[in-house]
Scaffold this motif. Structure first.
Motif, PDB file in Angstrom:
ATOM      1  N   SER A 157       0.898  -1.269   0.014  1.00 11.34           N
ATOM      2  CA  SER A 157      -0.070   0.216  -0.125  1.00 11.34           C
ATOM      3  C   SER A 157       0.995   1.269  -0.119  1.00 11.34           C
ATOM      4  CB  SER A 157      -1.036  -0.214   1.369  1.00 11.34           C
ATOM      5  OG  SER A 157      -1.536   1.300   1.430  1.00 11.34           O
ATOM      6  N   PRO A 158       0.620   2.258  -1.073  1.00 11.48           N
ATOM      7  CA  PRO A 158       1.616   3.267  -1.069  1.00 11.48           C
ATOM      8  C   PRO A 158       0.796   4.426   0.137  1.00 11.48           C
ATOM      9  CG  PRO A 158       0.844   2.855  -3.250  1.00 11.48           C
ATOM     10  CD  PRO A 158       0.076   1.762  -2.299  1.00 11.48           C
ATOM     11  N   GLN A 159       1.762   4.789   0.848  1.00  9.89           N
ATOM     12  CA  GLN A 159       1.387   5.696   2.036  1.00  9.89           C
ATOM     13  C   GLN A 159       2.343   6.927   2.139  1.00  9.89           C
ATOM     14  OE1 GLN A 159       0.432   3.390   5.615  1.00  9.89           O
ATOM     15  NE2 GLN A 159      -0.167   1.753   4.373  1.00  9.89           N
ATOM     16  N   LEU A 160       1.881   7.920   3.084  1.00  6.23           N
ATOM     17  CA  LEU A 160       2.560   9.236   3.246  1.00  6.23           C
ATOM     18  C   LEU A 160       2.598   9.469   4.562  1.00  6.23           C
ATOM     19  CD1 LEU A 160       3.920  11.925   2.178  1.00  6.23           C
ATOM     20  CD2 LEU A 160       1.606  12.603   1.967  1.00  6.23           C
ATOM     21  N   SER A 161       3.659   9.994   5.147  1.00  6.07           N
ATOM     22  CA  SER A 161       3.798  10.412   6.567  1.00  6.07           C
ATOM     23  C   SER A 161       4.667  11.859   6.675  1.00  6.07           C
ATOM     24  CB  SER A 161       4.602   9.479   7.397  1.00  6.07           C
ATOM     25  OG  SER A 161       3.720   8.346   7.872  1.00  6.07           O
ATOM     26  N   ILE A 162       4.032  12.604   7.379  1.00  9.49           N
ATOM     27  CA  ILE A 162       4.968  13.852   7.367  1.00  9.49           C
ATOM     28  C   ILE A 162       5.500  13.745   8.914  1.00  9.49           C
ATOM     29  CG2 ILE A 162       4.764  16.232   7.581  1.00  9.49           C
ATOM     30  CD1 ILE A 162       2.410  16.088   5.715  1.00  9.49           C
ATOM     31  N   ASN A 164       8.093   1.942  12.066  1.00  7.99           N
ATOM     32  CA  ASN A 164       7.281   1.124  11.209  1.00  7.99           C
ATOM     33  C   ASN A 164       5.809   0.957  11.611  1.00  7.99           C
ATOM     34  OD1 ASN A 164       6.984  -1.406   9.770  1.00  7.99           O
ATOM     35  ND2 ASN A 164       7.648  -2.652  11.149  1.00  7.99           N
ATOM     36  N   LYS A 165       4.939   2.071  11.044  1.00  9.56           N
ATOM     37  CA  LYS A 165       3.559   2.076  11.225  1.00  9.56           C
ATOM     38  C   LYS A 165       3.083   2.594  10.159  1.00  9.56           C
ATOM     39  CE  LYS A 165       4.067   3.625  16.192  1.00  9.56           C
ATOM     40  NZ  LYS A 165       3.586   4.705  17.010  1.00  9.56           N
ATOM     41  N   SER A 166       1.703   2.643  10.026  1.00  2.66           N
ATOM     42  CA  SER A 166       0.980   3.085   8.651  1.00  2.66           C
ATOM     43  C   SER A 166       1.425   4.669   8.678  1.00  2.66           C
ATOM     44  CB  SER A 166      -0.625   2.806   8.771  1.00  2.66           C
ATOM     45  OG  SER A 166      -0.604   1.492   8.996  1.00  2.66           O
ATOM     46  N   GLY A 167       1.045   5.221   7.304  1.00  2.00           N
ATOM     47  CA  GLY A 167       1.278   6.546   7.120  1.00  2.00           C
ATOM     48  C   GLY A 167       0.251   7.260   7.966  1.00  2.00           C
ATOM     49  N   ASN A 168       0.753   8.613   8.522  1.00  2.00           N
ATOM     50  CA  ASN A 168       0.079   9.358   9.310  1.00  2.00           C
ATOM     51  C   ASN A 168      -0.885  10.383   8.584  1.00  2.00           C
ATOM     52  OD1 ASN A 168       1.965  11.357   8.641  1.00  2.00           O
ATOM     53  ND2 ASN A 168       2.604  11.590  10.749  1.00  2.00           N
ATOM     54  N   THR A 169      -0.632  10.402   6.991  1.00  2.00           N
ATOM     55  CA  THR A 169      -1.276  11.270   6.156  1.00  2.00           C
ATOM     56  C   THR A 169      -2.129  10.759   5.429  1.00  2.00           C
ATOM     57  OG1 THR A 169       0.520  12.712   6.564  1.00  2.00           O
ATOM     58  CG2 THR A 169      -0.724  13.521   4.979  1.00  2.00           C
ATOM     59  N   PHE A 170      -1.604   9.875   4.320  1.00  2.00           N
ATOM     60  CA  PHE A 170      -2.516   9.427   3.374  1.00  2.00           C
ATOM     61  C   PHE A 170      -2.031   8.007   2.904  1.00  2.00           C
ATOM     62  CE2 PHE A 170      -2.668   9.092  -1.394  1.00  2.00           C
ATOM     63  CZ  PHE A 170      -3.799   9.447  -1.659  1.00  2.00           C
ATOM     64  N   ASP A 198       5.000  25.591   0.272  1.00  2.00           N
ATOM     65  CA  ASP A 198       6.017  26.141   1.295  1.00  2.00           C
ATOM     66  C   ASP A 198       6.155  25.435   2.610  1.00  2.00           C
ATOM     67  OD1 ASP A 198       3.542  26.771   3.211  1.00  2.00           O
ATOM     68  OD2 ASP A 198       3.070  28.351   1.678  1.00  2.00           O
ATOM     69  N   GLU A 199       6.897  25.728   3.520  1.00  2.00           N
ATOM     70  CA  GLU A 199       6.943  24.843   4.663  1.00  2.00           C
ATOM     71  C   GLU A 199       5.941  24.317   5.580  1.00  2.00           C
ATOM     72  OE1 GLU A 199       7.383  29.027   5.362  1.00  2.00           O
ATOM     73  OE2 GLU A 199       8.733  27.913   4.332  1.00  2.00           O
ATOM     74  N   LYS A 200       4.710  25.020   5.106  1.00  2.00           N
ATOM     75  CA  LYS A 200       3.515  24.687   5.973  1.00  2.00           C
ATOM     76  C   LYS A 200       2.486  23.988   5.209  1.00  2.00           C
ATOM     77  CE  LYS A 200       4.103  27.540   9.981  1.00  2.00           C
ATOM     78  NZ  LYS A 200       3.918  26.824  11.296  1.00  2.00           N
ATOM     79  N   ASN A 227       0.862  17.565  11.808  1.00  2.00           N
ATOM     80  CA  ASN A 227       2.377  17.719  12.209  1.00  2.00           C
ATOM     81  C   ASN A 227       2.304  19.194  11.934  1.00  2.00           C
ATOM     82  OD1 ASN A 227       4.511  17.514  13.754  1.00  2.00           O
ATOM     83  ND2 ASN A 227       5.485  16.376  12.349  1.00  2.00           N
ATOM     84  N   GLY A 228       1.418  20.134  11.716  1.00  2.00           N
ATOM     85  CA  GLY A 228       1.437  21.467  11.619  1.00  2.00           C
ATOM     86  C   GLY A 228       1.724  21.974  10.124  1.00  2.00           C
ATOM     87  N   VAL A 229       1.416  20.877   9.397  1.00  2.00           N
ATOM     88  CA  VAL A 229       1.493  21.135   7.845  1.00  2.00           C
ATOM     89  C   VAL A 229       0.113  20.998   7.185  1.00  2.00           C
ATOM     90  CG1 VAL A 229       2.357  20.120   5.728  1.00  2.00           C
ATOM     91  CG2 VAL A 229       3.902  20.072   7.801  1.00  2.00           C
ATOM     92  N   ARG A 230      -0.427  21.915   6.502  1.00  2.00           N
ATOM     93  CA  ARG A 230      -1.519  21.773   5.825  1.00  2.00           C
ATOM     94  C   ARG A 230      -1.459  20.880   4.640  1.00  2.00           C
ATOM     95  NH1 ARG A 230      -3.863  27.110   4.095  1.00  2.00           N
ATOM     96  NH2 ARG A 230      -4.098  25.884   2.126  1.00  2.00           N
ATOM     97  N   VAL A 231      -2.449  20.034   4.081  1.00  2.00           N
ATOM     98  CA  VAL A 231      -2.337  19.243   2.908  1.00  2.00           C
ATOM     99  C   VAL A 231      -3.461  19.381   2.061  1.00  2.00           C
ATOM    100  CG1 VAL A 231      -1.995  16.511   2.363  1.00  2.00           C
ATOM    101  CG2 VAL A 231      -1.325  17.266   4.587  1.00  2.00           C
ATOM    102  N   GLU A 232      -3.139  19.512   0.749  1.00  2.00           N
ATOM    103  CA  GLU A 232      -4.040  19.740  -0.144  1.00  2.00           C
ATOM    104  C   GLU A 232      -4.105  18.621  -1.000  1.00  2.00           C
ATOM    105  OE1 GLU A 232      -3.851  22.782  -3.788  1.00  2.00           O
ATOM    106  OE2 GLU A 232      -4.555  23.790  -2.026  1.00  2.00           O
ATOM    107  N   TYR A 233      -5.126  18.067  -1.530  1.00  2.00           N
ATOM    108  CA  TYR A 233      -5.190  16.954  -2.394  1.00  2.00           C
ATOM    109  C   TYR A 233      -5.731  17.363  -3.862  1.00  2.00           C
ATOM    110  CZ  TYR A 233      -4.434  14.356   1.841  1.00  2.00           C
ATOM    111  OH  TYR A 233      -3.992  13.855   3.063  1.00  2.00           O
ATOM    112  N   VAL A 234      -5.004  17.021  -4.859  1.00  2.00           N
ATOM    113  CA  VAL A 234      -5.273  17.158  -6.285  1.00  2.00           C
ATOM    114  C   VAL A 234      -5.538  15.822  -6.805  1.00  2.00           C
ATOM    115  CG1 VAL A 234      -4.649  18.356  -8.424  1.00  2.00           C
ATOM    116  CG2 VAL A 234      -3.941  19.325  -5.722  1.00  2.00           C
ATOM    117  N   GLY A 235      -6.769  15.655  -7.239  1.00  2.00           N
ATOM    118  CA  GLY A 235      -7.026  14.429  -8.138  1.00  2.00           C
ATOM    119  C   GLY A 235      -6.931  14.656  -9.505  1.00  2.00           C
ATOM    120  N   LYS A 236      -6.398  13.602 -10.382  1.00  2.00           N
ATOM    121  CA  LYS A 236      -6.414  13.679 -11.496  1.00  2.00           C
ATOM    122  C   LYS A 236      -7.110  12.752 -12.311  1.00  2.00           C
ATOM    123  CE  LYS A 236      -1.520  13.164 -10.712  1.00  2.00           C
ATOM    124  NZ  LYS A 236      -0.258  12.270 -10.809  1.00  2.00           N
TER     125      LYS A 236
END
Length: 128
Positions: free
Chosen positions: A65-70, A79-85, A97-99, A119-128
């Motif tokens: 499973s592709p995943q994302l952690s910040i 060694n855990k599941s992604g905390n973001t996506f 930018d940094e946030k 973790n203090g970062v705003r995440v924006e999702y862009v679907g293609k």
């Protein structure tokens, strides 16, 4: 009365000890059956955060499973599941930018987690 209580307490303590020992041995031998393989780590523009794209594999019955952690730059990669996506398809990312981080993913993919702030970062999702 005291003579009857003592064997019961010894039995209970013995059962608990055997259970705890067994649990410890099984956890030590088999532990976490999942593993993470880092595909890419992308530092934020100021270098204080790192976005990790990785694949998580939990064995033959689940697949990868592709995943994302910040994380903060000094944090150890866990060694855990992604905390973001989390998704069933590959994706890409880009720091604005940094946030603020953008995640570019296939709209047809199945997503399991899409947090908007981590973790203090705003995440924006862009679907293609």
């Amino acid at each position: 009365m005291k003579n009857k209580l003592k064997p019961i307490l010894i039995t209970i303590i013995t059962i608990l000890a055997v259970f705890m020992t067994g649990k410890y041995v099984l956890d030590t031998l088999f532990g976490d059956m999942c593993g993470n393989d880092i595909v890419q780590n992308v530092p934020s523009p100021n270098g204080k955060k790192v976005a990790y794209i990785f694949t998580r594999d939990c064995g033959a019955t689940t697949g990868f499973s592709p995943q994302l952690s910040i994380l903060d730059k000094d944090d150890k990669f866990p060694n855990k599941s992604g905390n973001t996506f989390r998704s069933d398809e590959k994706f890409t990312i880009g720091w604005i930018d940094e946030k603020k981080l953008q995640v570019f993913y296939d709209k047809k993919s199945e997503t399991y987690k899409m947090d908007r702030s981590v973790n203090g970062v705003r995440v924006e999702y862009v679907g293609k």
